[in-house]
Design a protein around this motif. Structure first.
Motif, PDB file in Angstrom:
ATOM      1  N   SER A 162      70.508-110.009 -31.276  1.00  0.00           N
ATOM      2  CA  SER A 162      69.419-109.315 -31.776  1.00  0.00           C
ATOM      3  C   SER A 162      69.587-108.572 -33.047  1.00  0.00           C
ATOM      4  O   SER A 162      70.907-108.011 -33.344  1.00  0.00           O
ATOM      5  N   VAL A 163      68.614-108.194 -33.868  1.00  0.00           N
ATOM      6  CA  VAL A 163      68.640-107.730 -35.191  1.00  0.00           C
ATOM      7  C   VAL A 163      69.278-106.086 -34.651  1.00  0.00           C
ATOM      8  O   VAL A 163      68.789-105.368 -33.752  1.00  0.00           O
ATOM      9  N   ILE A 164      69.985-105.664 -35.568  1.00  0.00           N
ATOM     10  CA  ILE A 164      70.475-104.155 -35.504  1.00  0.00           C
ATOM     11  C   ILE A 164      69.517-103.156 -36.163  1.00  0.00           C
ATOM     12  O   ILE A 164      69.219-103.345 -37.242  1.00  0.00           O
ATOM     13  N   TRP A 182      71.061-107.048 -40.360  1.00  0.00           N
ATOM     14  CA  TRP A 182      72.292-107.252 -39.614  1.00  0.00           C
ATOM     15  C   TRP A 182      72.016-107.350 -38.123  1.00  0.00           C
ATOM     16  O   TRP A 182      71.097-107.096 -37.583  1.00  0.00           O
ATOM     17  N   TYR A 183      72.806-108.444 -37.751  1.00  0.00           N
ATOM     18  CA  TYR A 183      72.633-109.025 -36.366  1.00  0.00           C
ATOM     19  C   TYR A 183      74.038-108.608 -35.577  1.00  0.00           C
ATOM     20  O   TYR A 183      75.139-108.607 -36.094  1.00  0.00           O
ATOM     21  N   GLY A 184      73.816-108.477 -34.245  1.00  0.00           N
ATOM     22  CA  GLY A 184      74.706-108.076 -33.238  1.00  0.00           C
ATOM     23  C   GLY A 184      74.601-108.804 -31.990  1.00  0.00           C
ATOM     24  O   GLY A 184      73.371-109.514 -31.622  1.00  0.00           O
ATOM     25  N   LEU A 185      75.352-108.971 -31.144  1.00  0.00           N
ATOM     26  CA  LEU A 185      75.143-109.310 -29.699  1.00  0.00           C
ATOM     27  C   LEU A 185      73.863-108.028 -29.153  1.00  0.00           C
ATOM     28  O   LEU A 185      73.848-106.987 -29.538  1.00  0.00           O
ATOM     29  N   ASP A 186      73.028-108.826 -28.208  1.00  0.00           N
ATOM     30  CA  ASP A 186      71.877-108.127 -27.882  1.00  0.00           C
ATOM     31  C   ASP A 186      72.384-107.019 -26.655  1.00  0.00           C
ATOM     32  O   ASP A 186      73.604-106.875 -26.543  1.00  0.00           O
ATOM     33  N   GLU A 187      71.518-106.260 -26.157  1.00  0.00           N
ATOM     34  CA  GLU A 187      71.775-105.143 -25.116  1.00  0.00           C
ATOM     35  C   GLU A 187      72.116-105.560 -23.781  1.00  0.00           C
ATOM     36  O   GLU A 187      72.986-104.699 -23.099  1.00  0.00           O
ATOM     37  N   ALA A 188      72.347-106.988 -23.583  1.00  0.00           N
ATOM     38  CA  ALA A 188      73.251-107.386 -22.468  1.00  0.00           C
ATOM     39  C   ALA A 188      74.697-107.241 -22.656  1.00  0.00           C
ATOM     40  O   ALA A 188      75.349-106.808 -21.636  1.00  0.00           O
ATOM     41  N   PHE A 189      75.219-107.067 -23.706  1.00  0.00           N
ATOM     42  CA  PHE A 189      76.593-106.485 -24.066  1.00  0.00           C
ATOM     43  C   PHE A 189      76.725-105.104 -24.195  1.00  0.00           C
ATOM     44  O   PHE A 189      75.953-104.380 -24.701  1.00  0.00           O
ATOM     45  N   THR A 190      77.334-104.313 -23.211  1.00  0.00           N
ATOM     46  CA  THR A 190      77.578-103.029 -22.974  1.00  0.00           C
ATOM     47  C   THR A 190      78.833-102.339 -23.509  1.00  0.00           C
ATOM     48  O   THR A 190      79.225-101.221 -23.211  1.00  0.00           O
ATOM     49  N   VAL A 208      75.772-128.984 -29.482  1.00  0.00           N
ATOM     50  CA  VAL A 208      74.595-127.984 -29.547  1.00  0.00           C
ATOM     51  C   VAL A 208      74.465-127.016 -28.457  1.00  0.00           C
ATOM     52  O   VAL A 208      74.366-127.516 -27.258  1.00  0.00           O
ATOM     53  N   LEU A 209      74.411-125.817 -28.746  1.00  0.00           N
ATOM     54  CA  LEU A 209      74.106-124.901 -27.844  1.00  0.00           C
ATOM     55  C   LEU A 209      73.012-123.847 -28.012  1.00  0.00           C
ATOM     56  O   LEU A 209      72.751-123.196 -29.113  1.00  0.00           O
ATOM     57  N   SER A 210      71.946-123.553 -26.960  1.00  0.00           N
ATOM     58  CA  SER A 210      70.773-122.870 -27.474  1.00  0.00           C
ATOM     59  C   SER A 210      71.255-121.512 -26.879  1.00  0.00           C
ATOM     60  O   SER A 210      71.420-121.295 -25.626  1.00  0.00           O
ATOM     61  N   LEU A 211      70.994-120.444 -27.692  1.00  0.00           N
ATOM     62  CA  LEU A 211      71.151-118.895 -27.388  1.00  0.00           C
ATOM     63  C   LEU A 211      69.789-118.324 -27.804  1.00  0.00           C
ATOM     64  O   LEU A 211      69.324-118.333 -28.825  1.00  0.00           O
ATOM     65  N   PRO A 212      69.669-117.069 -27.233  1.00  0.00           N
ATOM     66  CA  PRO A 212      68.517-116.270 -27.665  1.00  0.00           C
ATOM     67  C   PRO A 212      68.855-115.620 -28.693  1.00  0.00           C
ATOM     68  O   PRO A 212      70.051-114.893 -28.927  1.00  0.00           O
TER      69      PRO A 212
END
Length: 219
Positions: free
Chosen positions: A210-212, A38-46, A162-166
């Protein structure tokens, strides 16, 4: 897509199943039953995060699911929908062309377009033009859903950029489009997963995925 049932999480904390199992536990079990990460937003989202729903095939195999971030999407005018800030990440298993669960037919392979369709339909589910009469919503939703399906089937068309995202800190190209109701994007991740996402009030340009590691922490 062979998606035949969903397990919701919105009212899970106060709900108990007929078997006496809390709905929150049932929902987590649905996510734990998946054979893909499963994926979610990375740690930058608080902000707050929540489980939303999983989609399963006729044989009970989990095929996709959603993780919510930020405000809980609502179509109610009194909920201040136009001021909501949220992003929902959809993880979808990569599947080849295969026989249906009952052996009577053949199911199409899942693709990035499949993830784009799930994200587009998810955005529509929490969208309602405030000036529209309630009686017209079903017709509007049918119309918009058909449009979303056609757009998802043409990711190289003019509606998409096209949008490049990590993703796990590695830049990945996503198909991206905006509308007056919000934004939708779709791409790929590691582990045989297609990623879709939709949102409103939060810019897609600053997102990362990022992966959860432990989905139970979201319950």
């Amino acid at each position: 897509m062979e998606t035949t049932s969903r397990v919701g999480a919105e009212d899970a904390p106060s709900t108990v199943t007929a078997e006496g199992m809390p709905a929150a536990r049932r929902t987590v079990d649905g996510y734990l039953a998946a054979t893909f990460p499963w994926y979610g937003l990375d740690e930058a989202f608080t902000g707050p995060r929540r489980l939303m729903q999983v989609g399963t095939a006729a044989d009970g195999t989990v095929q996709h699911g959603s993780i919510g971030h930020g405000d809980e999407p609502s179509v109610r005018a009194d909920a201040g929908a136009e001021k909501q800030r949220f992003a929902v990440v959809v993880s979808m298993a990569s599947s080849p062309v295969r026989r249906s669960g009952d052996g009577t037919g053949v199911l199409d392979a899942t693709t990035v377009s499949s993830a784009a369709w799930l994200a587009g339909s998810g955005l529509l589910a929490c969208t309602w033009p405030p000036q529209m009469d309630h009686a017209l919503r079903d017709d509007w939703l049918d119309q918009q859903t058909e449009t979303a399906f056609e757009l998802a089937d043409d990711l190289d068309g003019p509606a998409w950029s096209v949008l490049s995202l990590p993703v796990d800190s590695v830049p990945v190209p996503f198909h991206y489009r905006e509308s007056e109701y919000g934004w939708v994007l779709a791409g790929s991740a590691r582990g045989g997963v297609y990623l879709g996402a939709y949102g409103r009030g939060m810019s897609a340009y600053g997102l990362g995925f990022s992966v959860i590691d432990d989905i139970t922490t979201y319950a």
